[in-house]
Design a protein around this motif. Sequence first.
Motif, PDB file in Angstrom:
ATOM      1  N   THR A 131       0.842  -1.206   0.000  1.00 27.68           N
ATOM      2  CA  THR A 131       0.000   0.000   0.000  1.00 27.68           C
ATOM      3  C   THR A 131       0.872   1.249   0.000  1.00 27.68           C
ATOM      4  O   THR A 131       0.505   2.265  -0.575  1.00 27.68           O
ATOM      5  CB  THR A 131      -0.946   0.055   1.216  1.00 27.68           C
ATOM      6  OG1 THR A 131      -0.166   0.105   2.423  1.00 27.68           O
ATOM      7  CG2 THR A 131      -1.894  -1.132   1.235  1.00 27.68           C
ATOM      8  N   HIS A 132       2.007   1.157   0.682  1.00 30.44           N
ATOM      9  CA  HIS A 132       2.961   2.262   0.706  1.00 30.44           C
ATOM     10  C   HIS A 132       4.294   1.756   1.220  1.00 30.44           C
ATOM     11  O   HIS A 132       4.424   0.593   1.578  1.00 30.44           O
ATOM     12  CB  HIS A 132       2.415   3.441   1.504  1.00 30.44           C
ATOM     13  CG  HIS A 132       2.282   3.219   2.982  1.00 30.44           C
ATOM     14  ND1 HIS A 132       1.424   2.299   3.513  1.00 30.44           N
ATOM     15  CD2 HIS A 132       2.912   3.815   4.031  1.00 30.44           C
ATOM     16  CE1 HIS A 132       1.518   2.333   4.840  1.00 30.44           C
ATOM     17  NE2 HIS A 132       2.420   3.240   5.174  1.00 30.44           N
ATOM     18  N   GLY A 133       5.279   2.654   1.240  1.00 36.16           N
ATOM     19  CA  GLY A 133       6.657   2.203   1.444  1.00 36.16           C
ATOM     20  C   GLY A 133       7.231   2.369   2.833  1.00 36.16           C
ATOM     21  O   GLY A 133       8.445   2.245   2.998  1.00 36.16           O
ATOM     22  N   HIS A 134       6.416   2.626   3.853  1.00 35.96           N
ATOM     23  CA  HIS A 134       6.977   2.724   5.203  1.00 35.96           C
ATOM     24  C   HIS A 134       7.498   1.367   5.668  1.00 35.96           C
ATOM     25  O   HIS A 134       6.948   0.323   5.318  1.00 35.96           O
ATOM     26  CB  HIS A 134       5.935   3.258   6.179  1.00 35.96           C
ATOM     27  CG  HIS A 134       5.784   4.752   6.103  1.00 35.96           C
ATOM     28  ND1 HIS A 134       4.603   5.406   6.375  1.00 35.96           N
ATOM     29  CD2 HIS A 134       6.687   5.719   5.767  1.00 35.96           C
ATOM     30  CE1 HIS A 134       4.784   6.721   6.217  1.00 35.96           C
ATOM     31  NE2 HIS A 134       6.033   6.928   5.838  1.00 35.96           N
ATOM     32  N   LEU A 135       8.541   1.435   6.501  1.00 38.10           N
ATOM     33  CA  LEU A 135       9.265   0.219   6.870  1.00 38.10           C
ATOM     34  C   LEU A 135       8.379  -0.847   7.483  1.00 38.10           C
ATOM     35  O   LEU A 135       8.609  -2.043   7.272  1.00 38.10           O
ATOM     36  CB  LEU A 135      10.436   0.558   7.804  1.00 38.10           C
ATOM     37  CG  LEU A 135      10.142   1.277   9.134  1.00 38.10           C
ATOM     38  CD1 LEU A 135       9.773   0.286  10.233  1.00 38.10           C
ATOM     39  CD2 LEU A 135      11.381   2.061   9.569  1.00 38.10           C
ATOM     40  N   ASP A 136       7.369  -0.456   8.237  1.00 38.30           N
ATOM     41  CA  ASP A 136       6.519  -1.457   8.897  1.00 38.30           C
ATOM     42  C   ASP A 136       5.535  -2.104   7.925  1.00 38.30           C
ATOM     43  O   ASP A 136       4.790  -3.006   8.308  1.00 38.30           O
ATOM     44  CB  ASP A 136       5.781  -0.850  10.096  1.00 38.30           C
ATOM     45  CG  ASP A 136       5.000   0.407   9.753  1.00 38.30           C
ATOM     46  OD1 ASP A 136       5.426   1.172   8.864  1.00 38.30           O
ATOM     47  OD2 ASP A 136       3.943   0.620  10.385  1.00 38.30           O
ATOM     48  N   HIS A 137       5.542  -1.657   6.671  1.00 40.56           N
ATOM     49  CA  HIS A 137       4.678  -2.263   5.645  1.00 40.56           C
ATOM     50  C   HIS A 137       5.470  -3.023   4.579  1.00 40.56           C
ATOM     51  O   HIS A 137       4.892  -3.808   3.831  1.00 40.56           O
ATOM     52  CB  HIS A 137       3.803  -1.187   4.976  1.00 40.56           C
ATOM     53  CG  HIS A 137       2.790  -0.621   5.922  1.00 40.56           C
ATOM     54  ND1 HIS A 137       1.450  -0.915   5.858  1.00 40.56           N
ATOM     55  CD2 HIS A 137       2.949   0.182   7.003  1.00 40.56           C
ATOM     56  CE1 HIS A 137       0.820  -0.313   6.856  1.00 40.56           C
ATOM     57  NE2 HIS A 137       1.709   0.372   7.553  1.00 40.56           N
ATOM     58  N   ILE A 138       6.764  -2.769   4.510  1.00 42.23           N
ATOM     59  CA  ILE A 138       7.561  -3.399   3.446  1.00 42.23           C
ATOM     60  C   ILE A 138       8.755  -4.197   3.972  1.00 42.23           C
ATOM     61  O   ILE A 138       9.449  -4.829   3.187  1.00 42.23           O
ATOM     62  CB  ILE A 138       8.072  -2.353   2.423  1.00 42.23           C
ATOM     63  CG1 ILE A 138       9.140  -1.436   3.040  1.00 42.23           C
ATOM     64  CG2 ILE A 138       6.925  -1.526   1.866  1.00 42.23           C
ATOM     65  CD1 ILE A 138       9.840  -0.548   2.019  1.00 42.23           C
ATOM     66  N   GLY A 198      -1.280  11.495   0.599  1.00 42.79           N
ATOM     67  CA  GLY A 198      -1.615  12.255   1.810  1.00 42.79           C
ATOM     68  C   GLY A 198      -0.832  11.740   3.008  1.00 42.79           C
ATOM     69  O   GLY A 198      -0.196  12.496   3.723  1.00 42.79           O
ATOM     70  N   HIS A 199      -0.871  10.429   3.250  1.00 45.98           N
ATOM     71  CA  HIS A 199       0.008   9.832   4.273  1.00 45.98           C
ATOM     72  C   HIS A 199       1.415   9.751   3.689  1.00 45.98           C
ATOM     73  O   HIS A 199       2.395  10.086   4.354  1.00 45.98           O
ATOM     74  CB  HIS A 199      -0.525   8.460   4.661  1.00 45.98           C
ATOM     75  CG  HIS A 199       0.349   7.704   5.620  1.00 45.98           C
ATOM     76  ND1 HIS A 199       0.625   8.148   6.892  1.00 45.98           N
ATOM     77  CD2 HIS A 199       1.036   6.531   5.472  1.00 45.98           C
ATOM     78  CE1 HIS A 199       1.430   7.275   7.491  1.00 45.98           C
ATOM     79  NE2 HIS A 199       1.697   6.292   6.655  1.00 45.98           N
ATOM     80  N   THR A 200       1.497   9.285   2.455  1.00 48.71           N
ATOM     81  CA  THR A 200       2.731   9.310   1.663  1.00 48.71           C
ATOM     82  C   THR A 200       2.334   9.677   0.228  1.00 48.71           C
ATOM     83  O   THR A 200       1.145   9.724  -0.101  1.00 48.71           O
ATOM     84  CB  THR A 200       3.429   7.932   1.653  1.00 48.71           C
ATOM     85  OG1 THR A 200       2.528   6.972   1.096  1.00 48.71           O
ATOM     86  CG2 THR A 200       3.841   7.499   3.061  1.00 48.71           C
ATOM     87  N   GLY A 238      -4.344   0.322   4.206  1.00 46.84           N
ATOM     88  CA  GLY A 238      -3.001   0.664   4.663  1.00 46.84           C
ATOM     89  C   GLY A 238      -3.058   1.695   5.774  1.00 46.84           C
ATOM     90  O   GLY A 238      -3.842   1.566   6.725  1.00 46.84           O
ATOM     91  N   ASP A 239      -2.260   2.755   5.646  1.00 44.46           N
ATOM     92  CA  ASP A 239      -2.234   3.803   6.672  1.00 44.46           C
ATOM     93  C   ASP A 239      -2.980   5.056   6.223  1.00 44.46           C
ATOM     94  O   ASP A 239      -2.682   6.164   6.665  1.00 44.46           O
ATOM     95  CB  ASP A 239      -0.782   4.183   7.005  1.00 44.46           C
ATOM     96  CG  ASP A 239      -0.092   3.131   7.833  1.00 44.46           C
ATOM     97  OD1 ASP A 239      -0.723   2.109   8.169  1.00 44.46           O
ATOM     98  OD2 ASP A 239       1.097   3.333   8.150  1.00 44.46           O
ATOM     99  N   CYS A 240      -3.927   4.889   5.331  1.00 41.92           N
ATOM    100  CA  CYS A 240      -4.733   6.017   4.863  1.00 41.92           C
ATOM    101  C   CYS A 240      -5.861   6.276   5.863  1.00 41.92           C
ATOM    102  O   CYS A 240      -5.984   7.365   6.420  1.00 41.92           O
ATOM    103  CB  CYS A 240      -5.252   5.632   3.476  1.00 41.92           C
ATOM    104  SG  CYS A 240      -6.472   6.684   2.757  1.00 41.92           S
TER     105      CYS A 240
HETATM  106 FE   LIG Z   1       2.753   4.348   7.122  1.00 47.27          FE
END
Ligand SMILES: [Fe+2]
Length: 230
Positions: A55-62, A141-143, A160-162
């Motif tokens: 969903t996005h590239g933050h470390l806790d997601h990838i 917006g979040h990323t 994701g984190d949206c």
């Molecule tokens: Fe995030």
Amino acid sequence: MLIETFVLTPFQQNTRVVACETTREAICIDPGEPSIELAKFIRDNDLELQAIVLTHGHLDHIGGTTALANEFPDAEILLHRDEMYLYEALRQQPLLMGIDGDQAKALGMDYEDPPEPSRFLEDGEEYPVGELTFLVRHVPGHTLGHIVLAERSEKAVFTGDCLFSGTIGRTDLPGGDYDQLIASIKEKVLTLGDDFTVYCGHGPETTIGRERVSNPFLNDQYQLSRGRID
Ligand SMILES: [Fe+2]
């Protein structure tokens, strides 16, 4: 549709395996960290991992992308092109969040560079997984390159984190923009329909209808409390 959630990383991130129960084809949405249980679940349930979708590239997601791709080398790695600034900076992300080298190692965050993506997902694309079809929506917006995945026949959206239950993603990290996030949620998520179940990147599931009415960031309570009337 089969959905299995693994709560991973010190950030309690929801890594999910989502599969077509007819064909057993599956995707993993946001593998947060290497997980023996995650790979075992895919194998034990005879699932064919077709893609790792981020969903996005933050470390806790990838953070688990490399390990999962090594286990399932035929799986595509898919994300939005605008998210490459984070995906390619995985090794530097702990430091950006104030986690130094020794701490990062202790937390399992001494990452390698993740593999090259197979290709990029586009806004409006329909991505098939067996008999399921995931509509990709770009929700910056979040990323910058955050996406959500909506499965309309199952009335499910993976946000994701949206959007979270009762709150929204933070907008103080690089690429974050509060007004853009609110616009993304209102235009690209709430419009899916009130009866959609929302599978969030952290915390419990909710519904679009519930968030539309009670989420203080979406029903204008938070705006008013900031003294804004727009
Ligand atoms: Fe995030």
